[in-house]
Design an enzyme around this catalytic site. Structure first.
Site, PDB file in Angstrom:
ATOM      1  N   ARG A  44       0.852  -1.188   0.000  1.00 35.69           N
ATOM      2  CA  ARG A  44       0.000   0.000   0.000  1.00 35.69           C
ATOM      3  C   ARG A  44       0.887   1.236   0.000  1.00 35.69           C
ATOM      4  O   ARG A  44       2.093   1.152   0.206  1.00 35.69           O
ATOM      5  CB  ARG A  44      -0.923   0.006   1.219  1.00 35.69           C
ATOM      6  CG  ARG A  44      -0.194   0.049   2.552  1.00 35.69           C
ATOM      7  CD  ARG A  44      -1.143   0.018   3.732  1.00 35.69           C
ATOM      8  NE  ARG A  44      -0.414   0.171   4.987  1.00 35.69           N
ATOM      9  CZ  ARG A  44      -0.991   0.222   6.178  1.00 35.69           C
ATOM     10  NH1 ARG A  44      -2.301   0.119   6.275  1.00 35.69           N
ATOM     11  NH2 ARG A  44      -0.265   0.372   7.271  1.00 35.69           N
ATOM     12  N   GLU A  49      -3.366   7.143   6.800  1.00 38.03           N
ATOM     13  CA  GLU A  49      -2.028   7.251   7.371  1.00 38.03           C
ATOM     14  C   GLU A  49      -1.042   7.889   6.391  1.00 38.03           C
ATOM     15  O   GLU A  49      -0.115   7.245   5.889  1.00 38.03           O
ATOM     16  CB  GLU A  49      -1.541   5.881   7.850  1.00 38.03           C
ATOM     17  CG  GLU A  49      -2.414   5.320   8.967  1.00 38.03           C
ATOM     18  CD  GLU A  49      -1.919   4.002   9.526  1.00 38.03           C
ATOM     19  OE1 GLU A  49      -2.241   3.699  10.684  1.00 38.03           O
ATOM     20  OE2 GLU A  49      -1.209   3.270   8.784  1.00 38.03           O
ATOM     21  N   GLU A  71      -7.995   4.119  15.121  1.00 35.34           N
ATOM     22  CA  GLU A  71      -7.540   2.741  15.277  1.00 35.34           C
ATOM     23  C   GLU A  71      -7.001   2.586  16.694  1.00 35.34           C
ATOM     24  O   GLU A  71      -5.880   2.993  16.975  1.00 35.34           O
ATOM     25  CB  GLU A  71      -6.466   2.383  14.243  1.00 35.34           C
ATOM     26  CG  GLU A  71      -6.951   2.414  12.806  1.00 35.34           C
ATOM     27  CD  GLU A  71      -5.878   2.011  11.795  1.00 35.34           C
ATOM     28  OE1 GLU A  71      -4.880   1.379  12.219  1.00 35.34           O
ATOM     29  OE2 GLU A  71      -6.031   2.334  10.604  1.00 35.34           O
TER      30      GLU A  71
END
Length: 678
Positions: free
Chosen positions: A112, A151, A313
């Protein structure tokens, strides 16, 4: 944040990925989320292929159905824009969107965050998918907000594609205007690096000895941050142009990114991802280790981005990828403790990661609340209890403010410059953590405050104590601000390598510590790195000898009113000043010619005048104290990080909000226990 998220009490939720699970599981999942007291579900941040399986063809059926089921159980949905994971069709057709290493090697599709921010085609395709998604869900009452990407700058925070080199050249031209000004700022006369044409200007590239121009390198980090913020801003602008009913945020806290600027310019509030059991933390075997308590330092940093925040998270189980980041299963009570740790430091919304542990992909060991088998487990029971307690708190601590009388100062310029300057860069984190330990273990709540060139005295005057450990880059305007802070009654502590560089990272041709020389009343006579070639000198301070680490500066008293409160021992600068204190106006300025550790910080703490809570509590070092204020009422949050029972004393009568009873005198806190007192 209160008005933005339209809540009156702290809420919990969870991350959920319907594309990972058979559709027949969805409704039961949402039903059980509701039964656990959850109100929010975060989804879709990695689902670009689901929304756009073929270029230009958009499909929403899967998430439409999932959102419809979430609505049935009164759950609010946070949608992620999926730009962190470009589809295979995209990177195959447009390979120029992929990131490139400094050595010029293009990263392949997979994992990613393998794209670059400055590719025009990637920006165009990202705009299109975001617009399509927001247009589709703008009137859906269940969708309350958007998380941009995922992120930012995680996995990698350096970018060297052709598009990045081109954009950096434009960025530099806009900043400096002329090549003469750029050459001056970068000191390119050294080693004949002078640029005579803009097309010669690049981001840093591989060199024969891996040595980069440090001033260019500093600008490179500023550019990377600006590029990332611009990418977020592109998406934020699209969302806000389509809807005013859904808020905008993003999550993370990673390197080469000015999170303060990003929050102010592009977000409604900041969201952080909290994993207190991260392997690098739990392996901390230093003196008085922080371990999972280190996350209180991270959360204090996040709080400074823009006030109260969200956790998107929150660790819900053991963690790990197939090839790295192995974390053990949290012990009984730790998930509850960590949830309240986030709340204590400013989280008004907490989402656990994730609902159920993935059965496929890189994160098959990054566990959620539910295990693979979907059967009851200890973690579900603990989080359900935590949810019930938070519901009982109602509005009592929601939107409350963290109360701190001390602050550790940091700034991006020194953080980024220090990456290539071994003469102080490694000391920044060491000293910051040493001071945080000292404040933590002495039950003095502390903020982490970012220093900017337009900072005002009002922002600092609320603090009784400031610690600015190794501000190598320190401008004249910042020195004037800090002088005013001390004159009006503040106390400030500096460490070695302070004030010797300008905003470009070039050294001043003036006596160290530069523009704060008159404030502290000393200059640096001599300095040396401590690298094992010689026995580390000790410093005698407050009647004790402590071995110094990292760096020594031999100080010379230059002004009246300077007290030498520490001297060097067992070295050629025996008995020379190592630590000084000077009264200036109503305040005090300290200078230590070394790197701070817990013992040195603790000794200095005893010499400082800072409000503590010893007249209210008698606490052990294993218990963290957080203080919050709401509508004139003070609320105390006690967090026990030990697996052992802690005996504490409450000097007076207080209401325990979690148990709805009055407590006083000697009280026992169970392992990993939490108390919220009013």
């Amino acid at each position: 944040m209160k008005e933005v998220i339209n809540e009156k009490a702290i809420q919990l939720g969870v991350c959920y990925y319907p594309e990972h699970w058979p559709e027949e599981l969805w409704e039961d999942d949402f039903k059980r989320m509701k039964e656990m007291g959850f109100k929010y579900v975060r989804m879709a941040e990695f689902a670009w292929t689901i929304f756009e399986p073929v270029e230009g063809t958009f499909e929403f059926d899967l998430f439409d159905h999932a959102i419809e089921l979430a609505q049935k159980y009164d759950l609010k949905v946070i949608m992620g824009t999926p730009t962190a994971t470009p589809p295979a069709w995209l990177t195959e057709k447009y390979p120029e969107v992929l990131n490139v290493s400094r050595d010029g090697v293009r990263y392949n599709h997979g994992s990613r965050r393998h794209y670059n921010y400055n590719s025009e085609i990637y920006q165009s395709l990202s705009k299109r998918i975001v617009k399509q998604m927001v247009e589709h869900y703008k009137d859906n009452p269940t969708v309350v907000g958007w998380q941009i990407d995922n992120e930012i700058n995680c996995e990698i925070n350096e970018f060297y594609s052709d598009a990045d080199h081109v954009k950096f050249r434009e960025w530099a031209k806009e900043k400096y205007g002329t090549l003469d000004r750029l050459n001056e700022a970068w000191g390119t006369v050294f080693w004949s690096q002078t640029y005579t044409d803009w097309k010669q200007v690049y981001l840093s590239r591989a060199t024969v000895n891996d040595s980069y121009n440090p001033h260019q390198f500093l600008d490179e980090k500023r550019f990377i941050s600006d590029s990332a913020i611009h990418f977020v801003q592109i998406q934020s602008d699209i969302i806000r142009s389509i809807t005013t009913e859904q808020w905008v945020t993003t999550n993370g806290m990673f390197g080469h990114l000015d999170n303060h600027q990003m929050t102010e310019e592009a977000l409604d509030f900041y969201a952080y991802d909290s994993y207190p059991n991260f392997n690098k933390i739990i392996e901390d075997n230093s003196f008085m280790p922080l371990r999972d308590r280190k996350w209180s330092l991270n959360l204090s940093t996040v709080r400074n981005f823009g006030g109260n925040f969200a956790i998107f998270e929150q660790q819900a189980g053991p963690g790990g990828w197939v090839n790295r980041i192995a974390q053990p299963t949290p012990l009984p009570g730790q998930l509850r403790l960590w949830t309240f740790q986030s709340i204590a430091h400013g989280a008004d919304l907490v989402l656990y990661f994730r609902w159920r542990t993935a059965t496929m992909g890189s994160e098959i060991y990054w566990h959620g609340i539910n295990d693979y088998h979907n059967l009851p487990n200890r973690r579900i029971k603990e989080i359900k209890k935590t949810s019930e307690e938070i519901q009982r708190l109602d509005s009592s601590i929601f939107d409350s403010k963290y109360v701190a009388n001390a602050a550790i100062l940091t700034d991006y310029n020194n953080e980024w410059d220090g990456e290539v300057d071994t003469w102080y860069g490694d000391f920044l984190g060491e000293s910051k953590e040493a001071w945080f330990k000292a404040f933590q273990y002495h039950h003095i709540p502390v903020d982490v405050v970012n220093v900017t060139q337009n900072m005002t005295l009002k922002e600092l005057s609320r603090y009784q104590v400031l610690v600015y450990p190794h501000a190598a880059i320190l401008t004249e305007s910042t020195a004037e601000l800090l002088t005013c802070y001390v004159e009006q009654g503040g106390q400030i502590i500096f460490g070695a390598r302070t004030g010797y560089k300008d905003i470009n990272g070039q050294t001043y041709m003036k006596a160290f510590p530069g523009y704060i020389k008159d404030l502290v009343g000393i200059s640096v006579e001599e300095y040396t790195l401590l690298n094992g070639w010689q026995k580390n000198p000790k410093v005698m301070m407050f009647g004790e000898e402590i071995e110094t680490q990292g760096f020594n500066e031999v100080l010379q008293v230059d002004a009246d009113g300077v007290d030498v409160i520490g001297t060097f021992k067992n070295c050629h600068y025996e008995n020379k000043p190592a630590l000084t204190k000077r009264n200036v106006g109503k305040g005090k300025a300290y200078y230590f010619g070394g790197v701070f550790d817990y013992q040195i910080a603790t000794m200095l703490l005893k010499d400082l005048q800072v409000t503590n809570y010893e007249d209210i509590f008698l606490l052990t070092s294993d218990v963290e104290l957080a203080v919050r204020e709401k509508e004139g009422h003070i609320i105390y949050i006690l967090l026990n990080y030990s697996r052992e029972v802690q005996s504490i004393e409450i000097k007076g009568k207080m209401e325990n909000l979690l148990e709805n009873r009055i407590v006083s005198g000697e009280v026992e806190m169970k392992a990993y226990d939490v108390m919220i007192l009013k």
